[in-house]
Design an enzyme around this catalytic site. Sequence first.
Site, PDB file in Angstrom:
ATOM      1  N   GLU A 214       0.813  -1.216   0.000  1.00 29.46           N
ATOM      2  CA  GLU A 214       0.000   0.000   0.000  1.00 29.46           C
ATOM      3  C   GLU A 214       0.853   1.276   0.000  1.00 29.46           C
ATOM      4  OE1 GLU A 214      -4.188  -1.338   2.048  1.00 29.46           O
ATOM      5  OE2 GLU A 214      -2.595  -0.715   3.404  1.00 29.46           O
ATOM      6  N   GLU A 287      -6.735  -7.697  -0.907  1.00 23.78           N
ATOM      7  CA  GLU A 287      -7.352  -7.663   0.419  1.00 23.78           C
ATOM      8  C   GLU A 287      -8.836  -7.352   0.253  1.00 23.78           C
ATOM      9  OE1 GLU A 287      -5.440  -5.079   3.202  1.00 23.78           O
ATOM     10  OE2 GLU A 287      -3.431  -5.922   2.827  1.00 23.78           O
TER      11      GLU A 287
END
Length: 642
Positions: A214, A287
């Site tokens: 991320e 995710e």
Amino acid sequence: MLKLLVQKGSRSMQIIAVRKEHVRRIGLLLLIVVALVLYRLRFHWLPLIPTKMNSRKVGLQAEREYFQLEGKKLLILGGSMHYFRVPRPYWTDRMLKMKALGLNTLTTYVPWNLHEPQRGIFNFKGNLDLEAYLRLADDLGLWVILRPGPYICSEWDLGGLPSWLLRDQNMKLRTTYVGFTDAVDDFFDNLIPKVIPFQYKEGGPIIAVQVENEYGGYDKDQKYMNFVYEALLHRGIVELFMTSDNKDGLSKGSVAGALPTINFQKMDSGMTLMKGLEPGKPKMVMEYWSGWFDHWGGHHHIYQKGILNTIAALLNKGVSINLYMFHGGTNFGFMNGAQDFGTYIADVTSYDYDAPLSEAGDYTEKYIQIRELYSKYLDQELPEQPAQMYKTKYSALRVKEYIPLWEVLSQLEKPIESERPINMENLPINNGSGQAYGYTLYNTVINSGGLLHSMQNVRDRAQVFVDGQSVGFLDYKNVELAISVATGKRNLSLLVENRGRVNYGNKLDDQRKGLIGDIFLNKEPLKGFTIYPLEMKTNFIESFSTIPLNPIPENPTFPAFFYGIMHVDSLPYDTFVKLKGWTKGAVFVNGMNLGRYWEIGPQQTLYLPAPWLQHGSNEVLRFLHLKDIMEHLSSCFSKELF
């Protein structure tokens, strides 16, 4: 002659007995092998003896709208489960339950801070045996997507980065700052050689490796992602590279050579993110947030609405899905992370996450529903669900002995003397790596009362004592404390708790703990400190079995360690320590740190796995900050977490 015949007869009988025992052992061994083969077939395992096939040359490909493995279409149905959050004896149970859900891929992070707790000292043993974890996944027929960081987020202290990095006052985490990249290189030099033999092309289970995590939401250095990519590539990673980002930065977190994947929970935001992915490439939700984490003072997150519809919609579009989390596990010890987007909040010990498999490995309604959905989509009978792990409720533990913190100080190593406060990370301990977790006690002398002011230099919460008596607290919100004392010299103590470093966002560089600057009394900085690091490591906790303890008086002195014996009369089973009436602290069983508790909730119990118990006597130690009413000196053992 008779004696000789008897001796010969006896020897013959011994030989016959040995032969019979030999035959019996061979038969038993064959029986075990046959049973193992049947068991593997029952659960659709890989062949008994895995072979490193020469045909494994292509690996996972992302050249079309779907993934291909050896030229065959592959839809990744993954689940996240972290070896460092699950007791090692339970790895097999959790993976079999993963298979029974219909998943074919395990994803896991690698926590740098646990593997290199001190600079240059590495640990890959016990619950941190990554190689054993990968080998087990291979044996059970699961592919693996490895997410080695160096930053992992994961609601884990400092996003998995070791706290000793912050000893450098100029540190720029997650950038190409040389102090950071040198440390990453050293870590990867020790980690990646352990991973290489488990790559797909080597006959192992790893089909993809994630580059950082991320980074689009951080984006402080345009050269950084390429540095991590090259660091992995040059050390021998040959499988498909991926990146992973959410709405905060999908456009900024990618790197040439890696397939972008996305993270989200709600379908509308997910569809928006998917529009930003490159056309003609496989789409994957790295995710899919199947639940959410909890923080102290908040509520327990339960996320059910829309989850099945979202998964079904993704499957119908041919999108690969990884459930984050499939099984959350526990932030044992002091490893929980925190958030700070204007207000600091720390995460709880439990990482239950409202995942399909609960913190203690139990099936949930969410698990059953997703299993039914996957079974219909795959149009096949899934492996049988392994039996539920048995839980029990033990009788109450009554604590009869204790020792105040002030008496424990003499058992510690020589304290640190300093004119000004020193933050935890820069304390001269642990081979120059400082203090990472726990508490730090700062003692000094004052000559009068007045207004104590922290200037927000307390990280994260300090209980203030005058001559051993608690007079109040300092934290992010409460920066002033009036102290009323008689004239003359008085001992002022600040017990500072590191409640967990922020794991996500732009404040990673600002996560030094303890006292990070001066504390003022009547606008004058306090000086002349004696500093005690209270890391509460296993060897320190185990020492309480040899330290003389005191019977608990009617009005105990706080803070203190309370000691008791828990008796287990049968085989140990999983349980939860229930702490009704106790305010704040930590619990240790047989030297193992179960984690923090705090009366503000939402977590009301601490998970105690059976492998940490033993038949007979078990030592239970609780560190308690403060308690006004001493009517709850016993603990109960429950079957439930919240």
